[in-house]
Design a protein around this motif. Structure first.
Motif, mmCIF file in Angstrom:
data_model
loop_
_atom_site.group_PDB
_atom_site.id
_atom_site.type_symbol
_atom_site.label_atom_id
_atom_site.label_comp_id
_atom_site.label_asym_id
_atom_site.label_seq_id
_atom_site.Cartn_x
_atom_site.Cartn_y
_atom_site.Cartn_z
ATOM 1 N N ALA A 1 0.823 -1.212 0.000
ATOM 2 C CA ALA A 1 0.000 0.000 0.000
ATOM 3 C C ALA A 1 0.861 1.267 0.000
ATOM 4 O O ALA A 1 0.619 2.215 0.740
ATOM 5 C CB ALA A 1 -0.978 0.005 1.176
ATOM 6 N N ILE A 2 1.887 1.269 -0.849
ATOM 7 C CA ILE A 2 2.761 2.427 -1.005
ATOM 8 C C ILE A 2 2.213 3.263 -2.162
ATOM 9 O O ILE A 2 2.117 2.768 -3.285
ATOM 10 C CB ILE A 2 4.211 1.996 -1.289
ATOM 11 C CG1 ILE A 2 4.758 1.165 -0.136
ATOM 12 C CG2 ILE A 2 5.092 3.222 -1.548
ATOM 13 C CD1 ILE A 2 6.096 0.490 -0.432
ATOM 14 N N PRO A 3 1.852 4.517 -1.911
ATOM 15 C CA PRO A 3 1.319 5.344 -2.993
ATOM 16 C C PRO A 3 2.410 5.754 -3.986
ATOM 17 O O PRO A 3 3.529 6.077 -3.593
ATOM 18 C CB PRO A 3 0.758 6.566 -2.261
ATOM 19 C CG PRO A 3 1.522 6.627 -0.980
ATOM 20 C CD PRO A 3 1.900 5.223 -0.629
ATOM 21 N N ILE A 4 2.070 5.691 -5.263
ATOM 22 C CA ILE A 4 2.989 6.118 -6.327
ATOM 23 C C ILE A 4 2.197 6.990 -7.296
ATOM 24 O O ILE A 4 1.151 6.583 -7.800
ATOM 25 C CB ILE A 4 3.596 4.921 -7.084
ATOM 26 C CG1 ILE A 4 4.472 4.073 -6.158
ATOM 27 C CG2 ILE A 4 4.408 5.406 -8.289
ATOM 28 C CD1 ILE A 4 5.035 2.829 -6.815
ATOM 29 N N THR A 5 2.727 8.160 -7.572
ATOM 30 C CA THR A 5 2.089 9.054 -8.521
ATOM 31 C C THR A 5 2.651 8.856 -9.922
ATOM 32 O O THR A 5 1.930 8.885 -10.905
ATOM 33 C CB THR A 5 2.304 10.518 -8.089
ATOM 34 O OG1 THR A 5 1.961 10.626 -6.715
ATOM 35 C CG2 THR A 5 1.442 11.459 -8.895
ATOM 36 N N ALA A 6 3.969 8.663 -10.005
ATOM 37 C CA ALA A 6 4.625 8.462 -11.298
ATOM 38 C C ALA A 6 5.836 7.566 -11.093
ATOM 39 O O ALA A 6 6.430 7.535 -10.004
ATOM 40 C CB ALA A 6 5.055 9.801 -11.897
ATOM 41 N N LEU A 7 6.189 6.829 -12.144
ATOM 42 C CA LEU A 7 7.293 5.868 -12.059
ATOM 43 C C LEU A 7 7.984 5.787 -13.406
ATOM 44 O O LEU A 7 7.325 5.707 -14.450
ATOM 45 C CB LEU A 7 6.747 4.488 -11.676
ATOM 46 C CG LEU A 7 7.719 3.321 -11.634
ATOM 47 C CD1 LEU A 7 8.760 3.514 -10.541
ATOM 48 C CD2 LEU A 7 6.955 2.017 -11.410
ATOM 49 N N GLU A 8 9.308 5.795 -13.393
ATOM 50 C CA GLU A 8 10.105 5.635 -14.612
ATOM 51 C C GLU A 8 11.364 4.861 -14.257
ATOM 52 O O GLU A 8 11.999 5.132 -13.245
ATOM 53 C CB GLU A 8 10.470 7.004 -15.170
ATOM 54 C CG GLU A 8 11.236 6.954 -16.464
ATOM 55 C CD GLU A 8 11.482 8.344 -17.026
ATOM 56 O OE1 GLU A 8 10.505 9.061 -17.313
ATOM 57 O OE2 GLU A 8 12.659 8.699 -17.154
ATOM 58 N N VAL A 9 11.702 3.896 -15.075
ATOM 59 C CA VAL A 9 12.919 3.105 -14.877
ATOM 60 C C VAL A 9 13.797 3.280 -16.108
ATOM 61 O O VAL A 9 13.365 3.014 -17.231
ATOM 62 C CB VAL A 9 12.603 1.607 -14.664
ATOM 63 C CG1 VAL A 9 13.888 0.805 -14.475
ATOM 64 C CG2 VAL A 9 11.660 1.407 -13.479
ATOM 65 N N ALA A 10 15.020 3.720 -15.899
ATOM 66 C CA ALA A 10 16.006 3.842 -16.976
ATOM 67 C C ALA A 10 17.077 2.787 -16.756
ATOM 68 O O ALA A 10 17.579 2.627 -15.640
ATOM 69 C CB ALA A 10 16.632 5.236 -16.974
ATOM 70 N N VAL A 11 17.403 2.051 -17.796
ATOM 71 C CA VAL A 11 18.441 1.026 -17.713
ATOM 72 C C VAL A 11 19.527 1.394 -18.716
ATOM 73 O O VAL A 11 19.244 1.728 -19.865
ATOM 74 C CB VAL A 11 17.884 -0.382 -18.021
ATOM 75 C CG1 VAL A 11 18.984 -1.433 -17.920
ATOM 76 C CG2 VAL A 11 16.732 -0.715 -17.075
ATOM 77 N N LEU B 1 25.709 -2.996 -16.646
ATOM 78 C CA LEU B 1 24.279 -2.725 -16.549
ATOM 79 C C LEU B 1 23.983 -1.988 -15.245
ATOM 80 O O LEU B 1 24.533 -2.307 -14.195
ATOM 81 C CB LEU B 1 23.476 -4.022 -16.588
ATOM 82 C CG LEU B 1 23.634 -4.906 -17.820
ATOM 83 C CD1 LEU B 1 22.700 -6.100 -17.733
ATOM 84 C CD2 LEU B 1 23.410 -4.127 -19.089
ATOM 85 N N ALA B 2 23.123 -1.002 -15.329
ATOM 86 C CA ALA B 2 22.705 -0.247 -14.155
ATOM 87 C C ALA B 2 21.297 0.266 -14.400
ATOM 88 O O ALA B 2 20.879 0.459 -15.541
ATOM 89 C CB ALA B 2 23.650 0.923 -13.905
ATOM 90 N N TYR B 3 20.569 0.453 -13.325
ATOM 91 C CA TYR B 3 19.229 1.020 -13.476
ATOM 92 C C TYR B 3 19.038 2.161 -12.492
ATOM 93 O O TYR B 3 19.665 2.212 -11.437
ATOM 94 C CB TYR B 3 18.141 -0.050 -13.299
ATOM 95 C CG TYR B 3 17.968 -0.557 -11.891
ATOM 96 C CD1 TYR B 3 17.117 0.099 -11.004
ATOM 97 C CD2 TYR B 3 18.634 -1.681 -11.439
ATOM 98 C CE1 TYR B 3 16.957 -0.350 -9.707
ATOM 99 C CE2 TYR B 3 18.476 -2.141 -10.162
ATOM 100 C CZ TYR B 3 17.628 -1.472 -9.291
ATOM 101 O OH TYR B 3 17.469 -1.922 -8.003
ATOM 102 N N THR B 4 18.174 3.083 -12.890
ATOM 103 C CA THR B 4 17.777 4.194 -12.030
ATOM 104 C C THR B 4 16.262 4.250 -12.034
ATOM 105 O O THR B 4 15.638 4.281 -13.093
ATOM 106 C CB THR B 4 18.340 5.537 -12.561
ATOM 107 O OG1 THR B 4 19.766 5.445 -12.599
ATOM 108 C CG2 THR B 4 17.918 6.694 -11.664
ATOM 109 N N VAL B 5 15.687 4.237 -10.851
ATOM 110 C CA VAL B 5 14.244 4.338 -10.703
ATOM 111 C C VAL B 5 13.918 5.752 -10.247
ATOM 112 O O VAL B 5 14.436 6.221 -9.231
ATOM 113 C CB VAL B 5 13.710 3.319 -9.676
ATOM 114 C CG1 VAL B 5 12.222 3.548 -9.402
ATOM 115 C CG2 VAL B 5 13.960 1.898 -10.156
#
Length: 181
Positions: free
Chosen positions: A95-105, A128-132
């Motif tokens: 139940a964690i609220p999220i308004t917007a989400l983007e993942v860059a790899v 390889l690396a990711y940023t959320v």
């Protein structure tokens, strides 16, 4: 466009229903299948998964027409998609609220790999690396705990991090595509 939080309510209901089916013994392992065919004249690879099609191609310097991403790029996209989906699952469960989400790899692929003088360069993507980027009113400690849960649960992240045994064989003869023609 509606924010992701509204979707998380639907995700939460779907996860609860799935969990109930698991507890009742109604869920079992699912076989996964993908087929890649190559088109003559262009070398374009058409990937078929269930009823979906993805086009993969190479850049012109590799005799391609740049009609779609190459396999290493697709792999990064698959990782990003899986991370995003796992974040949504874990956010719904917690139940964690999220308004917007983007993942860059990001990663590096060196086309010189295996060429004379470059035999020591790995043929696979590296670094390889990711940023959320997550927009949420949740406390930073909650987001940090979310990251731990996501990194434990993400199937593709763990596929890439853990050693795998991949079997294979070559079968000489007509392809299923040729047989259907």
């Amino acid at each position: 466009m509606a924010d992701i939080d509204a979707y998380l309510d639907e995700k939460r209901r779907a996860l609860a229903a799935r969990d109930a089916r698991i507890r009742r013994g109604e869920v079992s392992p699912v076989p996964l299948t993908a087929r890649a065919t190559v088109e003559g004249g262009s070398g374009v690879r058409r990937i078929g998964i269930r009823r979906h099609a993805i086009v993969s191609d190479s850049a012109p310097d590799f005799a391609g027409f740049d009609l779609g991403p190459g396999s290493p790029e697709l792999q990064l996209g698959v990782l990003g998609s899986c991370l995003a989906h796992t974040i949504l699952i874990q956010a719904a469960l917690q139940a964690i609220p999220i308004t917007a989400l983007e993942v860059a790899v990001t990663g590096t692929f060196d086309p010189r790999a295996g060429s004379d003088g470059f035999e020591d360069i790995p043929v696979h993507p590296q670094d390889l690396a990711y940023t959320v980027q997550i927009d949420s009113p949740a406390d930073p400690a909650v987001i940090a705990a979310l990251q731990v849960r996501v990194e434990k649960a993400c199937p593709i992240l763990n596929l890439l991090r853990q050693p795998q045994i991949v079997g294979g064989c070559f079968v000489q003869g007509r392809t299923s595509q040729e047989s259907a023609a």
